[in-house]
Design a protein around this motif. Structure first.
Motif: not given
Length: 173
Positions: A45-50, A108-115, A122-127, A135-139
């Motif tokens: 759900v969080l990934s879809a929200a992103s 999955s841990i390095p992917f979450a760290a990179y996210a 991130a730039e303000r527009a993509y923040e 948050l999706s990656q951490l969950v």
């Protein structure tokens, strides 16, 4: 000791010393498998929200939209696969998903760290969208570790007198 051995050792430590004691302390009606599957749904759900935030707020290009939707589709397929295999997890027995997901957990841990890094820089527009992704990656990481935990036999929690880690599988004997 090779790098792969160190990664596996860290994975085992994280699973046995952080997530398994947490899973053992859960109420009997709520298993770590159930909580982990709920975390996986939350990650989807969080990934879809992103993806939605990127689409609505910043106007994604068709190439980015296809790549992100395909990534989201693979998350859904992973969830369906784990959902079908959940009947293999029996209380009081070794969790077969513990071994099956041994390669997926540490990666999955390095992917979450990179996210998280992407969200911070991130730039303000993509923040906003990238914080949803972070948050999706951490969950997802928490969910996959909970899914890999062993489910204690019925009545195990009633016998515990205090919160503690208890013996690890390699310490029994």
């Amino acid at each position: 000791m090779s790098f792969g051995d160190r990664v596996n050792q860290f994975d085992a430590w994280l699973l046995d010393r952080v997530f398994q004691p947490f899973a053992d302390a859960l109420p009997e009606r709520l298993t770590a498998m159930e909580m982990g599957m709920s975390f996986q749904v939350g990650s989807i759900v969080l990934s879809a929200a992103s993806i939605s935030a990127l689409l609505v707020l910043e106007g994604m290009t068709l190439d980015n939209l296809i790549a992100n939707v395909l990534g989201w589709f693979f998350e859904v397929v992973f969830y369906i696969g784990i959902h079908r295999m959940r009947r293999l997890v029996k209380p009081g027995y070794q969790n077969p998903l513990r071994v099956m997901l041994a390669g997926m957990r540490p990666i999955s841990i390095p992917f979450a760290a990179y996210a998280f890094y992407q969200a911070v820089t991130a730039e303000r527009a993509y923040e906003l969208a990238l914080w949803f992704n972070s948050l999706s990656q951490l969950v997802f990481v928490a969910g996959i570790y909970l899914i890999s935990c062993n489910v204690p036999p019925p009545g195990h929690r009633a016998r515990q007198t205090s919160f503690g880690r208890g013996p690890l599988p390699n310490e029994i004997g």
